[in-house]
Design a protein around this motif. Structure first.
Motif, PDB file in Angstrom:
ATOM      1  N   LEU A  11       0.837  -1.211   0.000  1.00 34.09           N
ATOM      2  CA  LEU A  11       0.000   0.000   0.000  1.00 34.09           C
ATOM      3  C   LEU A  11       0.870   1.258   0.000  1.00 34.09           C
ATOM      4  CD1 LEU A  11      -2.884  -1.039   2.446  1.00 34.09           C
ATOM      5  CD2 LEU A  11      -2.951  -0.972  -0.060  1.00 34.09           C
ATOM      6  N   PHE A  13       3.784   1.575  -1.431  1.00 33.17           N
ATOM      7  CA  PHE A  13       4.253   1.712  -2.816  1.00 33.17           C
ATOM      8  C   PHE A  13       3.157   2.302  -3.695  1.00 33.17           C
ATOM      9  CE2 PHE A  13       4.706  -0.316  -7.075  1.00 33.17           C
ATOM     10  CZ  PHE A  13       5.915   0.253  -7.459  1.00 33.17           C
ATOM     11  N   LEU A  14       1.941   1.766  -3.569  1.00 33.85           N
ATOM     12  CA  LEU A  14       0.828   2.264  -4.396  1.00 33.85           C
ATOM     13  C   LEU A  14       0.523   3.722  -4.071  1.00 33.85           C
ATOM     14  CD1 LEU A  14      -1.455  -0.907  -4.317  1.00 33.85           C
ATOM     15  CD2 LEU A  14      -0.197   0.000  -6.290  1.00 33.85           C
ATOM     16  N   ALA A  15       0.644   4.095  -2.798  1.00 32.39           N
ATOM     17  CA  ALA A  15       0.430   5.502  -2.423  1.00 32.39           C
ATOM     18  C   ALA A  15       1.509   6.380  -3.056  1.00 32.39           C
ATOM     19  CB  ALA A  15       0.435   5.637  -0.901  1.00 32.39           C
TER      20      ALA A  15
END
Lengths: 198, 198
Positions: A11, A13-15
């Motif tokens: 999460l 990384f995705l943020a």
């Protein structure tokens, strides 16, 4: 979940990827309203891969899509370097991008980050037919945007027909001779129309 | 090439896709600079699928990526309908989106357009585990953006904790119970912090 929890790392990384939406490219949108950003460019390229797959027989399309989805992520730290400027300081740019890859893919659990890093290395090195096709599409898309805006950034930088052909020919023809034949016809017609207007 | 040439049709479709970069969503970018558009949102979601695949064992990730790349294309004609408004006129919105799908996918050679149309139908109908995972990610991403902006569009529309849980719980939990457990903890913590402040 702890800080080292795999889901927490995914999460995070995705943020962080959110920032690619604010990396500005040189190309303008066709409606002229603003410059393209690297996140929407990456989406457009993934669609190029899905749709133009028939022009690259034998290629693993799903892999091309993955290469294109991740190919610009390093720009979150390194920014977008326009092709015609990259020659000025290639070694420095490459070092900046490698440091960016280490930081960004390093946010993920180790084996997952290593997989994405390997995809990025493959793309950069044009190490496989899939990477060469992906690189060719990455060169083809701005050509289409420039043709759709009657010159676009070619006009901004007084780029000549010969420069377009020399820069774009090898990577696009290497990706797909069919696509390069079609692009050549469109590029020739564009510059011929320009000469006719005067 | 003639007008009916397959490559000409593929390029016309890809040129049309440019417009998805100008379809504005309700979510703001985390830096607050502007609203998100549906093209960069689609890229972000495809990355969600690549990175969160471990939380959906047995799922065909490549198919999820394709579903997410094409899931918003109809918005080129139909616009983005915020989730909390869609209930107002569902039948009319659905008809507009179907007409959009027919026009847009109809730009492609027939069998290729039919393949993309079938993917869109699969997504909309949540007809497969892949489509349900894709739908869950499409619901999860705005939750993360709102959490990253300390409330974001929840604040704009005075959305309560109960409404978030009711709207997002079923699709995200249906996609992946693990992801919903993590999202629940983050949502609960966000609203608890709000109550503590206010």
């Amino acid at each position: 979940m702890t800080a080292a929890d795999p889901l927490t790392r995914r999460l995070a990384f995705l943020a962080e990827l959110e920032k690619l939406k604010s990396v500005t490219r040189q190309s303008r949108l066709v409606d002229g309203s603003r410059n393209e950003n690297s996140a929407e460019h990456s989406w457009h390229l993934a669609m190029f891969a899905m749709v133009l797959a028939p022009h690259a027989p034998g290629i693993d399309t799903e892999r091309v899509i993955e290469l294109l989805l991740i190919h610009d992520i390093v720009e979150i730290d390194a920014g977008d370097v326009p092709y015609h400027l990259a020659g000025k300081d290639l070694a420095k740019i490459a070092a900046t991008e490698v440091a960016a890859a280490e930081r960004l893919f390093g946010l993920l659990p180790e084996d997952e980050g290593a997989r994405l890093r390997a995809l990025w290395d493959e793309f950069e090195a044009e190490a496989t037919p899939e990477a060469r096709f992906a690189k060719g599409l990455d060169r083809l898309q701005p050509v289409l945007l420039n043709l759709m805006t009657d010159g676009g950034t070619w006009d901004d930088f007084a780029v000549t027909e010969e420069q377009v052909m020399a820069r774009c020919g090898p990577p696009i023809e290497g990706a797909s001779p069919e696509l390069w034949a079609a692009a050549t016809a469109l590029i020739r017609a564009h510059f011929a129309a320009r000469r006719a207007v005067g």
